[in-house]
Design a protein around this motif. Sequence first.
Motif, mmCIF file in Angstrom:
data_model
loop_
_atom_site.group_PDB
_atom_site.id
_atom_site.type_symbol
_atom_site.label_atom_id
_atom_site.label_comp_id
_atom_site.label_asym_id
_atom_site.label_seq_id
_atom_site.Cartn_x
_atom_site.Cartn_y
_atom_site.Cartn_z
ATOM 1 N N LYS A 245 -16.017 -45.270 -2.129
ATOM 2 C CA LYS A 245 -15.583 -44.714 -0.840
ATOM 3 C C LYS A 245 -15.305 -45.838 0.161
ATOM 4 O O LYS A 245 -14.288 -45.833 0.863
ATOM 5 C CB LYS A 245 -16.656 -43.763 -0.320
ATOM 6 C CG LYS A 245 -16.374 -43.185 1.056
ATOM 7 C CD LYS A 245 -17.545 -42.310 1.486
ATOM 8 C CE LYS A 245 -17.406 -41.885 2.938
ATOM 9 N NZ LYS A 245 -18.572 -41.083 3.384
ATOM 10 N N TRP B 115 -5.226 -41.421 0.249
ATOM 11 C CA TRP B 115 -5.947 -40.230 0.685
ATOM 12 C C TRP B 115 -6.317 -39.374 -0.524
ATOM 13 O O TRP B 115 -7.401 -38.773 -0.557
ATOM 14 C CB TRP B 115 -5.105 -39.426 1.670
ATOM 15 C CG TRP B 115 -4.926 -40.111 2.990
ATOM 16 C CD1 TRP B 115 -3.821 -40.777 3.430
ATOM 17 C CD2 TRP B 115 -5.896 -40.217 4.040
ATOM 18 N NE1 TRP B 115 -4.028 -41.291 4.685
ATOM 19 C CE2 TRP B 115 -5.294 -40.959 5.090
ATOM 20 C CE3 TRP B 115 -7.202 -39.756 4.201
ATOM 21 C CZ2 TRP B 115 -5.968 -41.237 6.269
ATOM 22 C CZ3 TRP B 115 -7.866 -40.040 5.379
ATOM 23 C CH2 TRP B 115 -7.250 -40.772 6.397
ATOM 24 N N ALA C 171 -10.117 -38.390 -1.857
ATOM 25 C CA ALA C 171 -10.528 -37.017 -2.145
ATOM 26 C C ALA C 171 -11.272 -36.937 -3.474
ATOM 27 O O ALA C 171 -12.269 -36.219 -3.609
ATOM 28 C CB ALA C 171 -9.298 -36.108 -2.171
ATOM 29 N N TYR D 36 -14.794 -37.981 -2.991
ATOM 30 C CA TYR D 36 -15.613 -36.933 -2.386
ATOM 31 C C TYR D 36 -15.977 -35.854 -3.399
ATOM 32 O O TYR D 36 -17.053 -35.238 -3.299
ATOM 33 C CB TYR D 36 -14.902 -36.320 -1.187
ATOM 34 C CG TYR D 36 -15.039 -37.143 0.074
ATOM 35 C CD1 TYR D 36 -16.290 -37.357 0.651
ATOM 36 C CD2 TYR D 36 -13.928 -37.712 0.687
ATOM 37 C CE1 TYR D 36 -16.430 -38.118 1.801
ATOM 38 C CE2 TYR D 36 -14.061 -38.474 1.835
ATOM 39 C CZ TYR D 36 -15.318 -38.671 2.392
ATOM 40 O OH TYR D 36 -15.461 -39.435 3.530
ATOM 41 N N GLU E 215 -18.870 -33.268 -2.390
ATOM 42 C CA GLU E 215 -18.499 -32.841 -1.047
ATOM 43 C C GLU E 215 -17.098 -32.235 -1.097
ATOM 44 O O GLU E 215 -16.110 -32.845 -0.669
ATOM 45 C CB GLU E 215 -18.536 -34.015 -0.068
ATOM 46 C CG GLU E 215 -19.912 -34.650 0.085
ATOM 47 C CD GLU E 215 -19.916 -35.790 1.094
ATOM 48 O OE1 GLU E 215 -19.213 -35.684 2.119
ATOM 49 O OE2 GLU E 215 -20.604 -36.799 0.843
ATOM 50 N N ASN F 282 -15.566 -29.895 0.562
ATOM 51 C CA ASN F 282 -14.854 -29.673 1.827
ATOM 52 C C ASN F 282 -14.158 -30.941 2.298
ATOM 53 O O ASN F 282 -13.009 -30.913 2.747
ATOM 54 C CB ASN F 282 -15.825 -29.163 2.892
ATOM 55 C CG ASN F 282 -16.320 -27.757 2.589
ATOM 56 O OD1 ASN F 282 -15.634 -26.984 1.918
ATOM 57 N ND2 ASN F 282 -17.508 -27.429 3.064
ATOM 58 N N GLU F 283 -14.873 -32.088 2.210
ATOM 59 C CA GLU F 283 -14.260 -33.359 2.585
ATOM 60 C C GLU F 283 -13.121 -33.704 1.622
ATOM 61 O O GLU F 283 -12.087 -34.252 2.034
ATOM 62 C CB GLU F 283 -15.314 -34.472 2.582
ATOM 63 C CG GLU F 283 -16.287 -34.410 3.727
ATOM 64 C CD GLU F 283 -15.604 -34.547 5.080
ATOM 65 O OE1 GLU F 283 -14.701 -35.380 5.211
ATOM 66 O OE2 GLU F 283 -15.967 -33.794 6.003
ATOM 67 N N ALA F 284 -13.332 -33.401 0.348
ATOM 68 C CA ALA F 284 -12.285 -33.659 -0.642
ATOM 69 C C ALA F 284 -11.022 -32.883 -0.293
ATOM 70 O O ALA F 284 -9.909 -33.426 -0.321
ATOM 71 C CB ALA F 284 -12.772 -33.280 -2.033
ATOM 72 N N LYS G 230 -10.088 -31.807 2.640
ATOM 73 C CA LYS G 230 -9.470 -32.389 3.839
ATOM 74 C C LYS G 230 -8.590 -33.579 3.475
ATOM 75 O O LYS G 230 -7.488 -33.750 4.021
ATOM 76 C CB LYS G 230 -10.556 -32.838 4.824
ATOM 77 C CG LYS G 230 -11.279 -31.705 5.517
ATOM 78 C CD LYS G 230 -12.355 -32.253 6.448
ATOM 79 C CE LYS G 230 -13.165 -31.124 7.089
ATOM 80 N NZ LYS G 230 -14.261 -31.662 7.952
ATOM 81 N N ASN G 231 -9.063 -34.407 2.555
ATOM 82 C CA ASN G 231 -8.284 -35.591 2.166
ATOM 83 C C ASN G 231 -7.085 -35.220 1.305
ATOM 84 O O ASN G 231 -6.034 -35.852 1.397
ATOM 85 C CB ASN G 231 -9.194 -36.579 1.443
ATOM 86 C CG ASN G 231 -10.108 -37.320 2.403
ATOM 87 O OD1 ASN G 231 -9.704 -38.250 3.077
ATOM 88 N ND2 ASN G 231 -11.347 -36.869 2.501
ATOM 89 N N ARG H 225 -4.582 -34.198 3.756
ATOM 90 C CA ARG H 225 -4.000 -35.355 4.440
ATOM 91 C C ARG H 225 -2.921 -36.007 3.564
ATOM 92 O O ARG H 225 -1.860 -36.394 4.052
ATOM 93 C CB ARG H 225 -5.118 -36.357 4.739
ATOM 94 C CG ARG H 225 -4.653 -37.635 5.398
ATOM 95 C CD ARG H 225 -4.112 -37.424 6.782
ATOM 96 N NE ARG H 225 -3.834 -38.680 7.444
ATOM 97 C CZ ARG H 225 -2.997 -38.827 8.458
ATOM 98 N NH1 ARG H 225 -2.367 -37.775 8.936
ATOM 99 N NH2 ARG H 225 -2.809 -40.003 9.008
ATOM 100 N N SER I 9 -5.939 -30.004 -5.420
ATOM 101 C CA SER I 9 -6.418 -29.251 -4.260
ATOM 102 C C SER I 9 -6.395 -27.756 -4.559
ATOM 103 O O SER I 9 -7.287 -27.017 -4.123
ATOM 104 C CB SER I 9 -5.567 -29.560 -3.030
ATOM 105 O OG SER I 9 -4.215 -29.176 -3.228
#
Length: 914
Positions: free
Chosen positions: A583, A600, A604, A607, A612, A614-616, A618-619, A622, A637
């Motif tokens: 990371k 990005w 992900a 993550y 994680e 949720n963070e994955a 988000k990335n 992105r 995703s």
Amino acid sequence: MADINLKEITLIVGVVTACYWNSLFCGFVFDDVSAILDNKDLHPSTPLKTLFQNDFWGTPMSEERSHKSYRPLTVLTFRLNYLLSELKPMSYHLLNMVFHAVVTVIFLKVCRLFLDNKSSVIASLLFAVHPIHTEAVTGVVGRAELLSSIFFLAAFLSYTRSKGPDNSIVWTPIALTVFLVAVATLCKEQGITVVGICCVYEVFIAQGYTLPLLCTTAGQFLRGKGSIPFSMLQTLVKLIVLMFSTLLLVVIRVQVIQSQLPVFTRFDNPAAVSPTPTRQLTFNYLLPVNAWLLLNPSELCCDWTMGTIPLIESLLDIRNLATFTFFCFLGTLGVFSLRYSGDSSKTVLMALCLMALPFIPASNLFFPVGFVVAERVLYVPSMGFCILVAHGWQKISTKSVFKKLSWICLSVVIITHSLKTFHRNWDWESEYTLFMSALKVNKNNAKLWNNVGHALENEKNFERALKYFLQATHVQPDDIGAHMNVGRTYKNLNRTKEAEESYMMAKSLMPQIIPGKKYAARIAPNHLNVYINLANLIRANESRLEEADQLYRQAISMRPDFKQAYISRGELLLKMNKPLKAKEAYLKALELDRNNADLWYNLAIVYIELKEPNEALKNFNRALELNPKHKLALFNSAILMQESGEVKLRPEARKRLLSYINEEPLDANGYFNLGMLAMDDKKDNEAEIWMKKAIKLQADFRSALFNLALLYSQTSKELKALPILEELLRYYPDHIKGLILKGDILMNQKKDILGAKKCFERILEMDPSNVQGKHNLCVVYFEEKDLLKAERCLLETLALAPHEEYIQRHLNIVRDKISSSSFIEPIFPTSKISSVEGEKIPSESVKESRGESRQTQIVKTSDNKSQSKSNKQLGKDRDEETPHKTTKDIKEIEKKRVAALKRLEEIERILNGE
């Protein structure tokens, strides 16, 4: 100045078309790959403002590795091509050919300023067909020369209108000239040199001064014997405006490159790093070399770097004679043009200016450039050469003795040049043809041997490529890139030992770190990839992961902005099960490039490893903001959304999977996961369609085959499931869940007890501790009326799973049946056996990227599975009376037994999802 007519324009366009139509069938070669294929600034998804922040190759100007070539308007035309035809090379070559025709027409108009009509047409025809232009016209990146030349000539023509009646100043043409100079400079840097030509034109052509007259006037003024003439004052005003504008453009240009010159190595330009007098002697010798290429373009080469032209290390070198002769000839023409005021001297002067001034930025005389000789930079200087030749022809043809001979010679030159140009275009058809043609001219350039190897490597012809790479190391033993190429080719041939030796050789040639001195200033940035490639090679050995990590860290220490090192190290750290450090590596890379969708995406994946999701997500989002067509981000995703179990995310997951299959229509995984989503939403018909598409693309798709069969089983189409299961087991005979489902269908639908028994026995051969397979075999024994064997089987099953209540219940039923069987023949109804878990098994495939020195592309194909046991009842028992019980007792027992069996049936129906 006479206007050009339609007939002349038609002639020029026809000649250009005849010479260059075959260039339309050429591809992207040499520098086109970096400027077009690898340049993200061409993509519509890249903001337009980025074009004005990056260099010609798509690298941010702020980065040290940037080439500092700022040509945003040229890149804008590439983007227009991409918008119309994406990466189809024909449209790019067509536009280049059109631009060359436009330049030639404007050049004809410029020639009319100094030559008569006939000589002007001849000069423009010579320019149109000159073979030296093939690199600028047929090479797509040469468009920078073409566009710059259009505005270069337009600026000059505009300036020629700045002189009004009575020698007054007309400011509108001057303002337009300044604007056009700025535009020309934004197409290519040499566009600014037109200001010098305008200054020479103003003094010696428009005002008619000669050098002796200027010296006389200046001398009288300095001695106080006279004043400066008004016309000369006006000239000074115009020159001051031009020079101030030029200075302003230069300051802006310096700010754009952040006061940094590009980094070149001794391999690009050996003379630039040579000591005195070698550097001066060699650079001066390059001037007659370029002049000779204009005079005799018989041997053309796409790359003149490295050892193409050996250094001149002594004053006794015979090549110094060529330099002396060139300067003598140039000096003679210069004196003639500056001393006399006739039309001929003016023509020669402007021809010399067009030859010399635009060539200054590429001459190495004032600052080093990244090449020794480049044919494309002779595009504008050749205009002066063509004017000079046409003017000489005009002088000769006026004499009756030479008139016919001059026409014959001119015709021969134009025809031979046209044929040479046409033939030369085919050299640019592919990288292999281009570099092979160059090797015919020059065998002392290791870069050419490397590039032929690259062309063969792209065709997967690694054996032949290796020969050329090895030859490059022989021609230039200290060429780091050549040893890297050898190492990579050995790796592609699975000769890892030789690959590591070659990489180690390349690494040993790297300059040592000198405290206080920038490392990057002494080596090409891509040579640092030797650390990446070597680390990528040795990390295949699990025992050498730390050694690979050390190499990545060494590369980062040498170049803290080495983005690829962070990316590769992040991938390695994930492999070493150090997601937190991975990371950190990716976050550092993102500090260097926040607009990189791949980074990005990789973050992900980290993550996901860190649990994680949720963070994955988000990335992933992105990455998709930056690149809506990022295939891996779309796919993973969507799987992450599906895996979350949130119903509200399913529509977006479906949308992304649809986008994915639009980008990858031949990837069965996309269709399969769409089928899984449809199954989640209870859209059975849609799920069936997607599963069938996945199987059509990949006949042995294990998960798709099983889940399609499971879908049929769950929708009461068990007989349709059977051939699917047969196909599954043909590819995967050890597929336990497939065997369980097949046995269930054979037992309950086909009444094929023997076939079902074979399925369950096969399961226990592979996995004797498989509870479900063992239990279902017990049911087979029950159906075969072998109650004792069924009892023993259930006891063994209970020992495997002592906490499973349903096994104990079924054992009790069998025992009760045994106890009553001595009094009455039991009736065994057909019963559904324990079925396969009602789980969904997603794809087991893992997507991953190949290639050295590329972004880590780790793809996690998720398993959206939830197991649920499905145990069916053993059967309904019918007990008879026994002599030990009264009628009342028997009725009470029977009543309780019926109630118990009803509860059991209800439980089994719930478990089976009925």
